[in-house]
Design a protein around this motif. Structure first.
Motif, PDB file in Angstrom:
ATOM      1  N   ASP A 191      43.972  84.017 -79.928  1.00 37.98           N
ATOM      2  CA  ASP A 191      43.320  84.472 -81.148  1.00 37.98           C
ATOM      3  C   ASP A 191      42.793  83.268 -81.925  1.00 37.98           C
ATOM      4  OD1 ASP A 191      43.732  85.093 -84.279  1.00 37.98           O
ATOM      5  OD2 ASP A 191      43.145  86.915 -83.188  1.00 37.98           O
ATOM      6  N   PRO A 192      41.554  83.310 -82.419  1.00 38.33           N
ATOM      7  CA  PRO A 192      40.997  82.162 -83.148  1.00 38.33           C
ATOM      8  C   PRO A 192      41.863  81.713 -84.328  1.00 38.33           C
ATOM      9  CG  PRO A 192      39.255  83.712 -82.606  1.00 38.33           C
ATOM     10  CD  PRO A 192      40.543  84.369 -82.219  1.00 38.33           C
ATOM     11  N   ALA A 193      42.517  82.658 -85.007  1.00 37.97           N
ATOM     12  CA  ALA A 193      43.372  82.275 -86.133  1.00 37.97           C
ATOM     13  C   ALA A 193      44.564  81.447 -85.648  1.00 37.97           C
ATOM     14  CB  ALA A 193      43.859  83.523 -86.870  1.00 37.97           C
ATOM     15  N   LEU A 194      45.125  81.819 -84.496  1.00 36.33           N
ATOM     16  CA  LEU A 194      46.224  81.044 -83.930  1.00 36.33           C
ATOM     17  C   LEU A 194      45.734  79.660 -83.511  1.00 36.33           C
ATOM     18  CD1 LEU A 194      49.189  80.989 -82.972  1.00 36.33           C
ATOM     19  CD2 LEU A 194      48.366  81.796 -80.747  1.00 36.33           C
ATOM     20  N   GLY A 195      44.532  79.599 -82.966  1.00 33.30           N
ATOM     21  CA  GLY A 195      43.969  78.313 -82.576  1.00 33.30           C
ATOM     22  C   GLY A 195      43.761  77.392 -83.768  1.00 33.30           C
ATOM     23  N   ARG A 196      43.266  77.943 -84.888  1.00 32.31           N
ATOM     24  CA  ARG A 196      43.065  77.122 -86.089  1.00 32.31           C
ATOM     25  C   ARG A 196      44.401  76.625 -86.627  1.00 32.31           C
ATOM     26  NH1 ARG A 196      39.107  81.156 -86.914  1.00 32.31           N
ATOM     27  NH2 ARG A 196      40.498  82.395 -88.242  1.00 32.31           N
TER      28      ARG A 196
ATOM     29  N   GLY B 190      41.437  76.454 -74.998  1.00 32.09           N
ATOM     30  CA  GLY B 190      41.685  77.757 -75.600  1.00 32.09           C
ATOM     31  C   GLY B 190      42.162  77.636 -77.034  1.00 32.09           C
ATOM     32  N   LEU B 191      42.994  76.623 -77.289  1.00 26.69           N
ATOM     33  CA  LEU B 191      43.515  76.417 -78.640  1.00 26.69           C
ATOM     34  C   LEU B 191      42.486  75.792 -79.563  1.00 26.69           C
ATOM     35  CD1 LEU B 191      47.025  75.011 -77.676  1.00 26.69           C
ATOM     36  CD2 LEU B 191      46.626  77.142 -78.932  1.00 26.69           C
ATOM     37  N   ALA B 192      41.721  74.828 -79.046  1.00 22.60           N
ATOM     38  CA  ALA B 192      40.779  74.061 -79.878  1.00 22.60           C
ATOM     39  C   ALA B 192      39.439  73.948 -79.154  1.00 22.60           C
ATOM     40  CB  ALA B 192      41.353  72.673 -80.171  1.00 22.60           C
ATOM     41  N   PRO B 193      38.632  75.014 -79.148  1.00 23.25           N
ATOM     42  CA  PRO B 193      37.359  74.979 -78.419  1.00 23.25           C
ATOM     43  C   PRO B 193      36.445  73.836 -78.851  1.00 23.25           C
ATOM     44  CG  PRO B 193      37.882  77.206 -79.156  1.00 23.25           C
ATOM     45  CD  PRO B 193      38.872  76.305 -79.804  1.00 23.25           C
ATOM     46  N   GLY B 194      36.554  73.429 -80.127  1.00 26.19           N
ATOM     47  CA  GLY B 194      35.699  72.339 -80.612  1.00 26.19           C
ATOM     48  C   GLY B 194      35.968  71.021 -79.939  1.00 26.19           C
ATOM     49  N   TYR B 195      37.140  70.865 -79.353  1.00 29.11           N
ATOM     50  CA  TYR B 195      37.460  69.623 -78.659  1.00 29.11           C
ATOM     51  C   TYR B 195      36.613  69.446 -77.400  1.00 29.11           C
ATOM     52  CZ  TYR B 195      41.703  68.784 -81.466  1.00 29.11           C
ATOM     53  OH  TYR B 195      42.593  68.520 -82.478  1.00 29.11           O
ATOM     54  N   GLY B 196      36.069  70.538 -76.892  1.00 32.77           N
ATOM     55  CA  GLY B 196      35.300  70.465 -75.648  1.00 32.77           C
ATOM     56  C   GLY B 196      34.105  69.540 -75.712  1.00 32.77           C
ATOM     57  N   ARG B 197      33.650  69.223 -76.917  1.00 27.38           N
ATOM     58  CA  ARG B 197      32.475  68.336 -77.053  1.00 27.38           C
ATOM     59  C   ARG B 197      32.747  66.953 -76.506  1.00 27.38           C
ATOM     60  NH1 ARG B 197      31.418  68.681 -83.279  1.00 27.38           N
ATOM     61  NH2 ARG B 197      33.685  68.972 -83.248  1.00 27.38           N
ATOM     62  N   SER B 198      34.000  66.484 -76.581  1.00 28.54           N
ATOM     63  CA  SER B 198      34.261  65.115 -76.121  1.00 28.54           C
ATOM     64  C   SER B 198      35.610  64.946 -75.444  1.00 28.54           C
ATOM     65  CB  SER B 198      34.161  64.140 -77.302  1.00 28.54           C
ATOM     66  OG  SER B 198      35.231  64.337 -78.223  1.00 28.54           O
ATOM     67  N   LEU B 199      36.267  66.052 -75.093  1.00 34.81           N
ATOM     68  CA  LEU B 199      37.570  65.944 -74.463  1.00 34.81           C
ATOM     69  C   LEU B 199      37.425  65.341 -73.065  1.00 34.81           C
ATOM     70  CD1 LEU B 199      40.565  66.693 -75.054  1.00 34.81           C
ATOM     71  CD2 LEU B 199      40.159  68.784 -73.743  1.00 34.81           C
ATOM     72  N   GLU B 200      38.105  64.231 -72.854  1.00 32.74           N
ATOM     73  CA  GLU B 200      38.028  63.522 -71.576  1.00 32.74           C
ATOM     74  C   GLU B 200      39.393  63.569 -70.901  1.00 32.74           C
ATOM     75  OE1 GLU B 200      38.309  58.947 -70.650  1.00 32.74           O
ATOM     76  OE2 GLU B 200      36.286  59.429 -71.365  1.00 32.74           O
TER      77      GLU B 200
ATOM     78  N   ALA C  20      38.964  68.756 -85.931  1.00 30.89           N
ATOM     79  CA  ALA C  20      38.691  69.631 -87.074  1.00 30.89           C
ATOM     80  C   ALA C  20      38.688  68.823 -88.368  1.00 30.89           C
ATOM     81  CB  ALA C  20      39.737  70.751 -87.144  1.00 30.89           C
ATOM     82  N   ASP C  21      39.531  67.788 -88.438  1.00 28.68           N
ATOM     83  CA  ASP C  21      39.616  66.918 -89.614  1.00 28.68           C
ATOM     84  C   ASP C  21      39.661  65.457 -89.154  1.00 28.68           C
ATOM     85  OD1 ASP C  21      39.986  65.647 -91.991  1.00 28.68           O
ATOM     86  OD2 ASP C  21      41.837  66.689 -92.544  1.00 28.68           O
TER      87      ASP C  21
END
Length: 297
Positions: A17-22, A102-112, A278-279
Motif C-alpha cells: 500500500d502506498p501509505a505503508l511505503g511512505r 515496492g516500498l520506495a518506488p522513487g528510489y528506482g531513479r538511481s538505485l544501484e 524522499a528527504d
C-alpha cells in the motif's frame, strides 16, 4: 527514539500500500531499521544443504556474489554446489531489489545494486583487526570504493537453520554521532585522493566526504570509552535480536551499528543518490556539510 519500525509483510512480492511505503521510507530515512519479523527468505532443501556445506573457503569472512558477472568469491564450493549457491544468492538479490522498489518506488531513479553476501560464520568470538571488527559500533564507509555521497542501503535476512538469532547493537542518531567525533576529523592531505586513485588503491577518486566518513568510522571504533558505554548495563539502547525467518533494512551509513553475534545471513547492498530520497536533507553528506560548513562532494 524507537529503533525498529515493524512492518507486517510476509511475502517478498506482496503488493505494498502506498501509505505503508511512505511510512517505511520516512522511518528508513529518519534512521530507523525497517523490521519484518515474518518475512522469511524461502529456501529449498537442496539450497539449505548447500548453504550448510562449508560454504566459505576460510580466506574471507563472507561469500560475495557479483550480480554483474554472476560469480561468487570466497566459497569453497565447486561444480553444481557452487552454481546452486550463485543461483540462491541471485534470487535473494532480486527479492531484495523488488522489496525496496515496492516500498520506495522513487528510489528506482538511481538505485544501484552492488554485491550480495552470504555470511555463514559466527560473529561472536571472531578475532579481527579493529578496523574490520564489526562488533564495534560504526557507520559504514568503504576504503577502496568511494561513494561520493551516495547512500549505503542494506537488506539483511537471517536464514540460520538452527534458530540462532542475529544480534545487533545500535547507537545514537547520526547527527549526534557525528557531533561527538567531529573535533577529531581532519581534512585529507593535499593530493592524497589523486595519489590513491593513481595507485589503484581506490576504485574512483576519494571525495572529502568519503575521507570524513572513513575518519568517523575509525574514530568510533578506536574509542574504547564510547564502545564500553554503549554496552554498559542501563545503556539507552539494549541489543536487538533478529531471529531466523526475519528480514531488516537499514541505511548503514546513517545508523551506527555493531553486529555482536549470529551466523547464516544474506545481505544485499544498494547505493542511492541522495536526490532520489524522499528527504535528501537527511543524507549523511548533507548533515556533515552542515556541521563542517562547507561542501564535501
Amino acid at each position: 527514539m524507537e529503533v525498529l519500525e515493524v512492518l507486517p509483510l510476509d511475502r517478498w512480492d506482496a503488493p505494498i500500500d502506498p501509505a505503508l511505503g511512505r511510512r517505511a521510507t520516512a522511518a528508513l530515512e529518519g534512521g530507523r531499521i525497517l523490521y519484518f519479523p515474518n518475512l522469511a527468505f524461502p529456501l529449498s532443501e537442496a539450497e539449505r544443504r548447500v548453504l550448510g556445506a562449508g560454504t566459505a573457503d576460510g580466506t574471507r569472512k563472507n561469500v560475495s556474489y557479483d550480480p554483474e558477472t554472476g560469480r561468487c568469491k570466497g566459497t569453497a564450493l565447486q561444480g553444481a554446489e557452487a552454481r546452486t549457491l550463485a543461483e540462491v544468492m541471485a534470487r535473494f538479490s532480486d527479492a531484495a531489489m523488488g522489496l525496496l522498489l515496492g516500498l520506495a518506488p522513487g528510489y528506482g531513479r538511481s538505485l544501484e545494486r552492488a554485491r550480495t553476501s552470504f555470511r555463514p560464520a559466527e560473529i561472536a568470538g571472531r578475532q579481527m583487526p579493529w578496523r574490520k571488527d564489526d562488533t564495534l559500533l560504526h557507520v559504514d564507509a568503504f576504503p577502496t570504493r568511494p561513494t561520493a555521497g551516495r547512500r549505503i542501503l542494506r537488506v539483511f535476512s537471517n536464514v540460520d537453520p538452527e534458530g540462532v538469532p542475529r544480534r545487533w547493537l545500535v547507537g545514537e542518531p547520526f547527527e549526534e554521532h557525528a557531533r561527538r567525533f567531529a573535533p577529531r576529523l581532519r581534512g585529507p592531505l593535499p593530493g592524497a585522493a589523486t595519489a590513491l586513485n593513481l595507485l589503484r588503491l581506490t576504485k574512483t577518486r576519494r571525495s572529502r566526504y568519503d575521507h570524513m566518513m572513513l575518519q568517523l568510522h575509525d574514530a568510533a571504533k578506536r574509542d574504547a570509552e564510547y564502545q564500553a558505554a554503549a554496552r554498559a548495563p542501563g545503556a539507552p539502547r539494549p541489543p536487538i535480536e533478529f531471529p531466523p525467518g526475519s528480514t531488516w533494512i537499514v541505511y548503514t551509513d546513517l545508523v551506527p551499528h555493531a553486529a555482536l553475534a549470529g551466523r547464516n545471513a544474506f545481505e544485499q547492498t544498494f547505493h542511492l543518490e541522495p536526490a532520489s530520497m524522499a528527504d535528501p536533507a537527511r543524507a549523511p553528506v548533507k548533515v556533515l556539510e552542515g556541521l563542517m560548513g562547507r561542501a564535501l562532494v
